[in-house]
Write an enzyme that holds these catalytic residues in place. Structure first.
Site, PDB file in Angstrom:
ATOM      1  N   LYS A 268      -9.505  27.064   9.238  1.00 25.07           N
ATOM      2  CA  LYS A 268     -10.915  26.596   9.445  1.00 25.07           C
ATOM      3  C   LYS A 268     -10.737  25.359  10.571  1.00 25.07           C
ATOM      4  O   LYS A 268      -9.728  24.535  10.275  1.00 25.07           O
ATOM      5  CB  LYS A 268     -11.108  25.804   8.147  1.00 25.07           C
ATOM      6  CG  LYS A 268     -12.674  24.817   8.248  1.00 25.07           C
ATOM      7  CD  LYS A 268     -12.991  24.515   6.904  1.00 25.07           C
ATOM      8  CE  LYS A 268     -14.167  23.111   7.316  1.00 25.07           C
ATOM      9  NZ  LYS A 268     -14.504  22.902   5.849  1.00 25.07           N
ATOM     10  N   ASP A 273     -17.070  17.479  11.064  1.00 26.52           N
ATOM     11  CA  ASP A 273     -18.165  17.944  10.034  1.00 26.52           C
ATOM     12  C   ASP A 273     -19.033  16.898   9.703  1.00 26.52           C
ATOM     13  O   ASP A 273     -19.003  16.115   8.860  1.00 26.52           O
ATOM     14  CB  ASP A 273     -17.303  18.346   8.900  1.00 26.52           C
ATOM     15  CG  ASP A 273     -18.599  19.249   8.113  1.00 26.52           C
ATOM     16  OD1 ASP A 273     -19.529  19.510   7.997  1.00 26.52           O
ATOM     17  OD2 ASP A 273     -17.832  19.178   6.772  1.00 26.52           O
ATOM     18  N   LYS A 280     -23.982  14.445   5.762  1.00 29.48           N
ATOM     19  CA  LYS A 280     -23.170  13.538   4.865  1.00 29.48           C
ATOM     20  C   LYS A 280     -23.721  12.139   4.890  1.00 29.48           C
ATOM     21  O   LYS A 280     -24.030  11.604   5.989  1.00 29.48           O
ATOM     22  CB  LYS A 280     -21.781  13.574   5.208  1.00 29.48           C
ATOM     23  CG  LYS A 280     -21.281  14.982   5.286  1.00 29.48           C
ATOM     24  CD  LYS A 280     -19.860  15.170   5.589  1.00 29.48           C
ATOM     25  CE  LYS A 280     -18.984  16.311   5.474  1.00 29.48           C
ATOM     26  NZ  LYS A 280     -18.851  16.841   3.945  1.00 29.48           N
ATOM     27  N   ASP A 291     -11.508  17.975   9.795  1.00 27.20           N
ATOM     28  CA  ASP A 291     -11.757  19.044   8.949  1.00 27.20           C
ATOM     29  C   ASP A 291     -11.204  20.382   9.873  1.00 27.20           C
ATOM     30  O   ASP A 291     -11.770  21.337   9.475  1.00 27.20           O
ATOM     31  CB  ASP A 291     -13.199  18.995   9.056  1.00 27.20           C
ATOM     32  CG  ASP A 291     -13.943  19.758   7.918  1.00 27.20           C
ATOM     33  OD1 ASP A 291     -13.094  20.232   6.791  1.00 27.20           O
ATOM     34  OD2 ASP A 291     -15.190  20.036   7.910  1.00 27.20           O
ATOM     35  N   ASP A 350     -23.803  21.509   5.040  1.00 19.03           N
ATOM     36  CA  ASP A 350     -22.543  21.292   4.833  1.00 19.03           C
ATOM     37  C   ASP A 350     -21.344  22.201   4.294  1.00 19.03           C
ATOM     38  O   ASP A 350     -20.416  21.626   4.257  1.00 19.03           O
ATOM     39  CB  ASP A 350     -22.623  19.885   3.793  1.00 19.03           C
ATOM     40  CG  ASP A 350     -21.478  18.778   4.041  1.00 19.03           C
ATOM     41  OD1 ASP A 350     -20.528  18.896   4.985  1.00 19.03           O
ATOM     42  OD2 ASP A 350     -21.352  17.960   3.444  1.00 19.03           O
ATOM     43  N   GLU A 352     -20.263  24.407   5.671  1.00 19.58           N
ATOM     44  CA  GLU A 352     -19.992  25.435   6.794  1.00 19.58           C
ATOM     45  C   GLU A 352     -18.677  26.034   6.821  1.00 19.58           C
ATOM     46  O   GLU A 352     -18.605  26.986   7.656  1.00 19.58           O
ATOM     47  CB  GLU A 352     -20.046  24.265   7.998  1.00 19.58           C
ATOM     48  CG  GLU A 352     -18.817  23.593   8.315  1.00 19.58           C
ATOM     49  CD  GLU A 352     -18.517  22.655   7.362  1.00 19.58           C
ATOM     50  OE1 GLU A 352     -19.255  22.090   6.489  1.00 19.58           O
ATOM     51  OE2 GLU A 352     -17.281  22.192   7.451  1.00 19.58           O
ATOM     52  N   ARG A 354     -16.833  27.851   4.847  1.00 21.86           N
ATOM     53  CA  ARG A 354     -16.652  29.159   4.239  1.00 21.86           C
ATOM     54  C   ARG A 354     -17.229  30.433   5.415  1.00 21.86           C
ATOM     55  O   ARG A 354     -17.070  31.575   5.284  1.00 21.86           O
ATOM     56  CB  ARG A 354     -17.308  29.363   2.976  1.00 21.86           C
ATOM     57  CG  ARG A 354     -18.708  28.690   3.034  1.00 21.86           C
ATOM     58  CD  ARG A 354     -19.022  28.585   1.294  1.00 21.86           C
ATOM     59  NE  ARG A 354     -18.666  27.281   1.171  1.00 21.86           N
ATOM     60  CZ  ARG A 354     -18.729  26.797   0.005  1.00 21.86           C
ATOM     61  NH1 ARG A 354     -19.700  27.239  -0.965  1.00 21.86           N
ATOM     62  NH2 ARG A 354     -18.507  25.421  -0.379  1.00 21.86           N
TER      63      ARG A 354
HETATM   64  N1  BES Z   1     -15.234  19.476   4.986  1.00 16.03           N
HETATM   65  C1  BES Z   1     -15.679  19.327   3.820  1.00 16.03           C
HETATM   66  C2  BES Z   1     -14.983  19.262   2.686  1.00 16.03           C
HETATM   67  C3  BES Z   1     -14.010  18.179   2.481  1.00 16.03           C
HETATM   68  C4  BES Z   1     -14.589  16.907   2.048  1.00 16.03           C
HETATM   69  C5  BES Z   1     -12.845  18.145   3.093  1.00 16.03           C
HETATM   70  C6  BES Z   1     -13.799  15.878   1.852  1.00 16.03           C
HETATM   71  C7  BES Z   1     -12.013  16.764   3.020  1.00 16.03           C
HETATM   72  C8  BES Z   1     -12.537  15.787   2.393  1.00 16.03           C
HETATM   73  C9  BES Z   1     -16.728  20.668   3.590  1.00 16.03           C
HETATM   74  O1  BES Z   1     -16.878  21.121   4.533  1.00 16.03           O
HETATM   75  C10 BES Z   1     -17.960  20.057   2.638  1.00 16.03           C
HETATM   76  O2  BES Z   1     -18.798  19.408   3.055  1.00 16.03           O
HETATM   77  N2  BES Z   1     -17.888  20.722   1.533  1.00 16.03           N
HETATM   78  C11 BES Z   1     -18.898  20.350   0.574  1.00 16.03           C
HETATM   79  C12 BES Z   1     -19.463  21.803  -0.010  1.00 16.03           C
HETATM   80  C13 BES Z   1     -20.618  21.695  -0.641  1.00 16.03           C
HETATM   81  C14 BES Z   1     -22.051  21.226   0.073  1.00 16.03           C
HETATM   82  C15 BES Z   1     -21.103  23.252  -1.270  1.00 16.03           C
HETATM   83  C16 BES Z   1     -18.242  19.439  -0.415  1.00 16.03           C
HETATM   84  O3  BES Z   1     -17.191  19.903  -0.830  1.00 16.03           O
HETATM   85  O4  BES Z   1     -19.049  18.764  -0.867  1.00 16.03           O
HETATM   86 ZN    ZN Z   2     -16.235  20.966   6.254  1.00 16.58          ZN
HETATM   87 MN    MN Z   3     -19.002  20.263   5.150  1.00 17.80          MN
END
Ligand code: BES
Ligand code: ZN
Ligand code: MN
Length: 504
Positions: A268, A273, A280, A291, A350, A352, A354
């Site tokens: 990825k 992000d 966020k 990210d 958010d 994204e 996947r």
């Molecule tokens: N890049 C983030 C996950 C992340 C968070 C990585 C903190 C490292 C530190 C990912 O894209 C994300 O935002 N995931 C969301 C998914 C949710 C919206 C289903 C999450 O984990 O909150």
């Molecule tokens: Zn992300």
């Molecule tokens: Mn995200």
């Protein structure tokens, strides 16, 4: 990026300047070579050290150390004795750690250090001495290219040297060669993660992978037009709100038998992000420059495999995008058709990562028919809730791969913990309008529903592992061999997996 550090090997001898670092066990015993050198310099190896140890309550416990400033009889500015606890208990990863500790004992002001690869049980082997040197190199890594205002007394010496003294200089040099290039791969990954997103956007990320051509990796870059043609609308939907276009990079190393199915590594590469329209909160959003740690690991790994001419066919694929809110950004409720043909209802923009993986994984399996695919992604906050910063989450459809990765994790210290995949989670992904939603809708089991989603894009039942590295890829716990925000996590783990099981 490391200030000119000269790492070398030499014989056991008292250095004429700088810092000397030696090891002792928890009985304050030295190795034979150490005792000999210290003995002839200090009169008695143990006398002075024993007195200092008593004064400082130093007992040789693992990780502890004792400093003797300007010890009479030696020409060095400082003698540091590092405790190893029970020497017989040390394993391969501990030698890396000892090298890291030794490097940490070279003060910022000193330009020369010598560390004795010697233990009470006997002098270290060439491999162990080389492991120490690798640990020293990784510890010395610094990302400071944007610091322009170093004061004179903060500036490191123009060049620094760390010499590992060993009984087998030629053997250690030979063993170090591949460890040196693996370290270069790790440092490359760290550099990429540490770079800010205004510098490292998808196009620039792709450009940097071209450097791998020098070590014999074939590199192909796919722009938006090429990805459109392939039907990668899940990936493209994420990047459509950014002024920077997305890129996919395919890297190929053919060191194995002609025609052998390659191993595939997929990363990825979300260069930044923001969350997109589902934006966020501001707190710590700056961390989201990292990210792309999964993609960075894949690039570092390909560099490492090619540099040491690994006898294996391997492909690395990275999906590089920026997730931004904009007039043209993807909306919650949008429906995209992935390259696989399956349609996806976007719930939270958010989630994204996947979407990027969905298309790149599909493409990887279809084009390369790999022996297996391993993807790495800073995918969910939920995996950090589950496992903290010590283990990466591992999801897989293959028990053998799970077992092998577990062992590689134990051997390298880059730990993985298996998490469940099970169709019982699938109903959480049901959509009113499309083949599926791309999030579970609740926070429960967030790392699992993400993995469950990705699995739907693993074509042809390819053996597959998903590593959720949100807790380990950046801002992870500092260790003796890593003081960098971007850890380069995964390069050693996967390099080891390849070396132990897939090279003939
Ligand atoms: N890049 C983030 C996950 C992340 C968070 C990585 C903190 C490292 C530190 C990912 O894209 C994300 O935002 N995931 C969301 C998914 C949710 C919206 C289903 C999450 O984990 O909150
Ligand atoms: Zn992300
Ligand atoms: Mn995200």
């Amino acid at each position: 990026m490391t200030d000119a550090l000269k790492l070398g090997f030499g014989p056991f001898a008292a250095p004429g300047k700088g810092v000397l670092i030696v090891f002792c066990d928890d009985a304050l015993k030295f190795g034979v070579a150490t005792a000999k050198v210290l003995g002839s310099a200090l009169g008695s190896a143990t006398g002075l050290v024993a007195r200092a140890a008593k004064a400082e309550r130093f007992t040789g416990k693992s990780g502890s150390s004792l400093d003797l400033i300007m010890p009479e009889g030696l020409k060095v500015g400082r003698l540091t004795v590092v405790g190893v606890g029970k020497a017989a208990d040390l394993t391969a990863k501990d030698f890396l750690k000892l090298g890291g500790i030794a490097m940490g004992k070279l003060p910022a002001s000193a330009s020369d250090g010598v560390v004795f690869a010697d233990l009470p049980g006997g002098a270290m082997s060439a491999e162990q001495a080389a492991d120490m040197a690798q640990g020293a190199r990784l510890r010395a890594y610094k990302f400071d290219r944007y610091k322009t205002r170093k004061k004179d007394d903060e500036k490191p010496p123009a060049s620094r040297a760390m010499t590992v003294a060993t009984a087998d200089v030629a053997g250690a040099r030979k063993a170090f060669a591949s460890r040196d290039t693996t370290a270069a791969g790790i440092e490359l990954a760290r550099d990429l993660v540490n770079e800010p997103a205004n510098v490292l956007y998808p196009e620039e990320f792709a450009r940097r992978t071209l450097a791998l051509k020098k070590v014999g990796v074939a590199v192909e870059v796919f722009d938006v037009k090429a990805m459109k043609k392939l039907g990668m609308n899940a990936l493209l939907g994420v990047s459509q709100g950014s002024a920077h276009d997305g890129r996919m990079v395919v890297m190929r190393w053919n060191g194995g038998k002609k025609g052998d199915a390659p191993l595939a590594f997929i990363g990825k590469g979300v260069c930044f992000d923001t969350g997109g329209i589902s934006i966020k909160p501001a707190a710590s959003m700056e961390d989201m420059k990292g990210d792309m740690a999964g993609a960075a690991c894949v690039v570092g790994l390909m560099h490492a495999l090619a540099s040491r001419k690994a006898k294996v066919n391997a492909v690395g694929l990275i999906g590089c995008v920026e997730n931004m809110p904009d007039g043209n950004a993807q909306r919650p409720g949008d429906i995209v058709k992935s390259m696989s043909g399956q349609t996806i209802e976007i719930i939270n923009t958010d989630a994204e990562g996947r979407l990027v993986l969905a298309d790149v994984l599909w493409y990887a399996a279809k084009r390369f028919k790999p022996k297996f695919m391993i993807d790495l992604a800073t995918l969910t906050g939920a995996i950090i809730v589950a496992l903290g910063q010590e283990y990466a989450g591992m999801f897989t459809n293959n028990d053998e791969l799970s077992h092998r990765l577990h062992l590689s994790g134990e051997a390298t210290g880059e730990l993985v913990w298996r998490m469940p995949l099970n169709p019982v989670y699938d109903k959480m992904l049901d959509s009113k309008f499309a083949d599926m939603k791309h999030t579970g809708g609740t926070r429960w089991g967030g790392a699992i529903t993400a993995a469950q989603f990705i699995q739907r894009f693993v074509a042809d039942e390819t053996p597959w592992v998903h590593l959720d590295i949100a807790g380990t890829g950046f801002d992870s716990r500092m260790t003796d061999i890593n003081k960098s925000w971007g850890s380069g996590w995964g390069v050693r783990l996967l390099d080891r997996l390849v070396a132990d099981y897939y090279e003939k």
